[in-house]
Enzyme design. Structure first.
Site, short mmCIF file in Angstrom:
data_model
loop_
_atom_site.label_atom_id
_atom_site.label_comp_id
_atom_site.label_asym_id
_atom_site.label_seq_id
_atom_site.Cartn_x
_atom_site.Cartn_y
_atom_site.Cartn_z
N SER A 78 0.83 -1.20 0.00
CA SER A 78 0.00 0.00 0.00
C SER A 78 0.87 1.26 0.00
CB SER A 78 -0.96 -0.04 1.19
OG SER A 78 -2.02 0.87 1.03
N ASP A 208 -6.10 -3.82 -2.30
CA ASP A 208 -5.01 -3.46 -1.40
C ASP A 208 -4.26 -4.68 -0.85
OD1 ASP A 208 -3.63 -2.49 1.12
OD2 ASP A 208 -4.59 -0.63 0.50
#
Length: 340
Positions: A78, A208
Site C-alpha cells: 500500500s 489493497d
C-alpha cells in the site's frame, strides 16, 4: 593471479578475498568474508506513510547514500509500496517526501472511491510513467491481493526471487510499476479495485495488499531465505511501520448518519489492517526469531495525535513525519550495526 571482490556483490556462499599475487599467497590463506543481505520492509497505512518517511530520512542520513544502494531487497504494501517503488527506482527520501506532500492530501480528502482511484492513477502516471520492473536498481516486492480468488499477488523485479515457475517469469508479470502500486493501494471499498493485464494476457482484478500482508516482512524474508537460499544469519532486516494512533473523535458534522457510518467504516478498515500488521509481526518473531531484525513503529496515545489512514491535514502529516524521525533515534545504535 589477483582475486578481488566488490562490496555490491552478493552470494549464497562465502567468497574469497585475496589481495596479493598467487606466488606469495597460497589457496589455504584465503580469507573468507560475508556481506549481510539487507532487507527493508515497509508497512501499509495510507497517509500515515509520512511517519515512514521520517524514519527513512534518518536512515538515509545514517548511511550517507540512497537507500537503493544499501538495501538488497525492498518490500512494500500500500503506502509502503509507493515508497518502496520510488526507492527501488533510485529516488532519495527527500524526493519521495516532495511527491507525498504534492499528491497524498489531494487523494485522501476525496470521498468517492472512483474519485480517489482516479487521483491515485494520476499520481502513478506522473511519478512512474511507463517504468517497469526491469528498471529497478535493487530487489523489490510489491504486495497486492487478488480480489476474485483471495490470494496474494506479489510483483517482483528479479527471477531470483521466484519460488517456482521460473521458466515463464517476467519482471512484475510484465505490468507497469505504477499500475502495480495503484493496485497495492486500492483499499476497497474506499478505492475501486484495479484490473491489470499481465504479459501472458491474463486480466487480474486486484485490491489493497494490506488485506493479506499489511506488514510484508514475512514475504521478504521468505524470498531471501527460500528463493535466494540465504541463511537466516546472512540477513539484516529493517521493518518500518506507520505508527499506531488514537482514532479521530466525531465532530458535530460527522454525527450526521451518513458521515458517522463512513467514519465507522474507516475505523473498521483501520482496525483490520492493524490486526493484520501485528499478527504478521508476531509470526515473524516466532518463525524467524533468529533473523536479526529492527522493527520501528511506535504507539502514540496523546489525543492530539489522533489520525487515520485518510488524514489530509498537511500540518498533522508533518507531525507524523517528525515522530518518525524521533522513533529512529531509539534504534539508531542497532541500525548502525546492521547497516554500517
Amino acid at each position: 593471479m589477483l582475486w578481488t571482490t566488490h562490496e555490491g556483490e552478493r552470494s549464497t556462499s562465502e567468497f574469497p578475498v585475496m589481495v596479493a599475487d598467487a606466488e606469495e599467497v597460497a589457496l589455504t590463506d584465503i580469507v573468507e568474508a560475508k556481506i549481510p543481505y539487507r532487507i527493508l520492509s515497509l508497512d501499509g497505512g495510507g497517509a500515515k506513510g509520512f511517519y515512514t518517511l521520517g524514519v527513512l530520512a534518518e536512515i538515509e542520513g545514517l548511511i550517507g547514500c540512497r537507500l537503493c544502494e544499501k538495501f538488497d531487497l525492498v518490500f512494500g504494501t500500500s503506502t509502503g509500496a509507493i515508497i518502496a517503488s520510488m526507492i527501488a527506482l533510485g529516488m532519495t527520501v527527500d524526493e519521495i517526501h516532495t511527491n507525498y506532500k504534492t499528491y497524498v492530501p489531494d487523494i485522501m480528502r476525496l470521498k468517492k472511491p472512483e474519485h480517489k482511484s482516479a487521483k491515485l492513477a494520476e499520481l502513478a502516471e506522473k511519478i512512474f510513467g511507463d517504468a517497469k520492473f526491469d528498471d529497478v536498481k535493487t530487489g523489490v516486492g510489491i504486495v497486492t491481493t487478488k480480489w476474485v480468488i483471495e490470494r496474494p499477488m506479489i510483483f517482483k523485479g528479479s527471477v531470483e526471487q521466484a519460488h517456482g515457475r521460473k521458466g515463464t517469469f517476467k519482471p512484475g508479470f510484465g505490468v507497469r510499476i505504477g499500475d502495480a502500486v495503484q493496485a497495492s493501494c486500492s483499499a476497497f471499498p474506499f478505492f475501486s479495485p484495479k484490473t491489470v493485464t499481465a504479459a501472458d494476457g491474463d486480466e487480474v482484478t486486484l485490491v489493497d495488499g494490506g488485506y493479506c500482508a499489511n506488514n510484508p516482512t514475512l514475504y521478504a524474508i521468505a524470498d531471501a531465505s527460500r528463493a535466494l537460499g540465504l541463511t537466516h544469519q546472512d540477513l539484516r532486516v529493517v521493518s518500518v511501520g506507520v505508527g499506531v494512533y488514537p482514532s479521530p473523535k466525531q465532530s458535530m458534522f460527522s454525527k450526521m448518519y451518513w458521515a458517522n457510518k463512513y467514519l465507522l467504516s474507516v475505523q473498521l478498515l483501520q482496525k483490520t489492517l492493524e490486526i493484520n500488521t501485528q499478527s504478521m509481526d508476531q509470526l515473524r518473531a516466532i518463525l524467524f526469531k533468529d533473523v536479526p531484525t529492527v522493527r520501528i513503529s511506535d504507539t502514540f496515545e496523546q489525543p492530539e495525535m489522533a489520525t487515520d489512514l485518510f488524514e489530509h491535514d498537511l500540518k498533522k502529516l508533518n507531525i507524523l513525519r517528525q515522530r518518525g524521525r524521533e522513533s529512529f533515534a531509539k534504534s539508531e545504535a542497532l541500525l548502525k550495526e546492521y547497516l554500517l
